[in-house]
Motif scaffolding. Structure first.
Motif, mmCIF file in Angstrom:
data_model
loop_
_atom_site.group_PDB
_atom_site.id
_atom_site.type_symbol
_atom_site.label_atom_id
_atom_site.label_comp_id
_atom_site.label_asym_id
_atom_site.label_seq_id
_atom_site.Cartn_x
_atom_site.Cartn_y
_atom_site.Cartn_z
ATOM 1 N N SER A 164 24.248 101.204 -24.734
ATOM 2 C CA SER A 164 23.097 101.087 -25.634
ATOM 3 C C SER A 164 23.524 100.685 -27.043
ATOM 4 O O SER A 164 22.816 99.925 -27.712
ATOM 5 C CB SER A 164 22.285 102.380 -25.661
ATOM 6 N N THR A 165 24.679 101.152 -27.489
ATOM 7 C CA THR A 165 25.173 100.789 -28.814
ATOM 8 C C THR A 165 25.519 99.302 -28.866
ATOM 9 O O THR A 165 25.158 98.607 -29.823
ATOM 10 C CB THR A 165 26.411 101.625 -29.185
ATOM 11 N N LEU A 166 26.186 98.795 -27.837
ATOM 12 C CA LEU A 166 26.519 97.373 -27.789
ATOM 13 C C LEU A 166 25.267 96.515 -27.644
ATOM 14 O O LEU A 166 25.190 95.423 -28.205
ATOM 15 C CB LEU A 166 27.494 97.085 -26.644
ATOM 16 N N LYS A 167 24.281 97.017 -26.909
ATOM 17 C CA LYS A 167 23.030 96.293 -26.731
ATOM 18 C C LYS A 167 22.338 96.064 -28.075
ATOM 19 O O LYS A 167 21.718 95.033 -28.296
ATOM 20 C CB LYS A 167 22.116 97.101 -25.811
ATOM 21 N N LYS A 168 22.466 97.038 -28.996
ATOM 22 C CA LYS A 168 21.878 96.920 -30.335
ATOM 23 C C LYS A 168 22.699 95.999 -31.230
ATOM 24 O O LYS A 168 22.273 95.660 -32.324
ATOM 25 C CB LYS A 168 21.767 98.298 -31.000
ATOM 26 N N GLY A 169 23.905 95.640 -30.797
ATOM 27 C CA GLY A 169 24.760 94.773 -31.598
ATOM 28 C C GLY A 169 25.741 95.533 -32.471
ATOM 29 O O GLY A 169 26.467 94.932 -33.254
ATOM 30 N N ASP A 170 25.774 96.852 -32.345
ATOM 31 C CA ASP A 170 26.708 97.667 -33.115
ATOM 32 C C ASP A 170 28.042 97.784 -32.384
ATOM 33 O O ASP A 170 28.176 97.357 -31.242
ATOM 34 C CB ASP A 170 26.126 99.068 -33.349
ATOM 35 N N SER A 171 29.021 98.390 -33.046
ATOM 36 C CA SER A 171 30.324 98.590 -32.420
ATOM 37 C C SER A 171 30.678 100.069 -32.429
ATOM 38 O O SER A 171 30.114 100.849 -33.192
ATOM 39 C CB SER A 171 31.395 97.782 -33.138
ATOM 40 N N ILE A 172 31.621 100.440 -31.573
ATOM 41 C CA ILE A 172 32.104 101.820 -31.486
ATOM 42 C C ILE A 172 33.621 101.773 -31.591
ATOM 43 O O ILE A 172 34.274 101.046 -30.846
ATOM 44 C CB ILE A 172 31.722 102.472 -30.141
ATOM 45 N N ALA A 173 34.173 102.562 -32.511
ATOM 46 C CA ALA A 173 35.628 102.602 -32.691
ATOM 47 C C ALA A 173 36.149 104.004 -32.409
ATOM 48 O O ALA A 173 35.615 104.990 -32.924
ATOM 49 C CB ALA A 173 35.988 102.183 -34.105
ATOM 50 N N PHE A 174 37.151 104.096 -31.569
ATOM 51 C CA PHE A 174 37.865 105.337 -31.301
ATOM 52 C C PHE A 174 39.261 105.156 -31.884
ATOM 53 O O PHE A 174 40.068 104.390 -31.336
ATOM 54 C CB PHE A 174 37.962 105.616 -29.793
ATOM 55 N N VAL A 234 28.656 88.636 -25.640
ATOM 56 C CA VAL A 234 29.481 89.289 -24.636
ATOM 57 C C VAL A 234 30.140 90.540 -25.217
ATOM 58 O O VAL A 234 30.440 90.599 -26.407
ATOM 59 C CB VAL A 234 30.577 88.338 -24.094
ATOM 60 N N PRO A 235 30.350 91.567 -24.377
ATOM 61 C CA PRO A 235 31.067 92.748 -24.852
ATOM 62 C C PRO A 235 32.549 92.429 -25.017
ATOM 63 O O PRO A 235 33.097 91.577 -24.308
ATOM 64 C CB PRO A 235 30.837 93.782 -23.747
ATOM 65 N N LYS A 236 33.173 93.111 -25.967
ATOM 66 C CA LYS A 236 34.588 92.868 -26.259
ATOM 67 C C LYS A 236 35.258 94.217 -26.487
ATOM 68 O O LYS A 236 34.668 95.122 -27.081
ATOM 69 C CB LYS A 236 34.676 91.996 -27.510
ATOM 70 N N PHE A 237 36.483 94.363 -26.017
ATOM 71 C CA PHE A 237 37.270 95.572 -26.268
ATOM 72 C C PHE A 237 38.576 95.164 -26.915
ATOM 73 O O PHE A 237 39.288 94.300 -26.408
ATOM 74 C CB PHE A 237 37.560 96.341 -24.977
ATOM 75 N N THR A 238 38.876 95.791 -28.038
ATOM 76 C CA THR A 238 40.132 95.555 -28.735
ATOM 77 C C THR A 238 40.938 96.857 -28.686
ATOM 78 O O THR A 238 40.507 97.862 -29.239
ATOM 79 C CB THR A 238 39.882 95.163 -30.200
ATOM 80 N N PRO A 239 42.080 96.865 -28.005
ATOM 81 C CA PRO A 239 42.850 98.107 -27.891
ATOM 82 C C PRO A 239 43.459 98.528 -29.219
ATOM 83 O O PRO A 239 43.831 97.696 -30.042
ATOM 84 C CB PRO A 239 43.937 97.759 -26.872
#
Length: 92
Positions: A34-44, A77-82
Motif C-alpha cells: 500500500s505504501t508503494l502504491k501511494k508512491g512513497d518509499s520505506i527504508a529499513f 515499477v517497485p524497486k529494492f535497494t539493499p
C-alpha cells in the motif's frame, strides 16, 4: 524459500504461532504494497529501501521477430535497494 517456509521461520524465531506469524507477515507485505502504491518509499536502516521507480516509454524488439520494433509503454515499477548490512551479510 517460499512464503510458507518464511512464515515457519518467523514463527520459530519469534515464538508466535504459525497463524499469528502468517498474520504478521501478511500485514508487513500489505503495508509495503500500500505504501508503494501511494508512491512513497520505506527504508529499513541497514536492510534496504523499497521505492517506486518510473520507467519511460521506449522502443523494444519483438523476440520472436527481431526485425520488428514494438513500443513499450511507460510504467511504474517497485524497486529494492539493499542496505550496507544486507550487502555485507550476503557477500561473506
Amino acid at each position: 524459500m517460499n512464503k510458507q517456509d518464511f512464515i515457519d521461520e518467523v514463527a520459530g524465531k519469534t515464538g508466535l504461532s504459525k497463524k499469528d506469524a502468517a498474520g504478521a507477515v501478511d500485514a508487513v507485505l500489505d503495508v509495503i504494497t500500500s505504501t508503494l502504491k501511494k508512491g512513497d518509499s520505506i527504508a529499513f536502516t541497514g536492510f534496504g529501501k523499497f521505492s517506486v521507480s518510473d520507467r519511460a516509454a521506449r522502443t523494444g524488439v519483438n523476440p520472436r521477430n527481431p526485425s520488428e520494433k514494438v513500443q513499450i509503454a511507460a510504467s511504474r515499477v517497485p524497486k529494492f535497494t539493499p542496505g550496507s548490512q544486507l550487502k555485507g551479510a550476503v557477500k561473506v
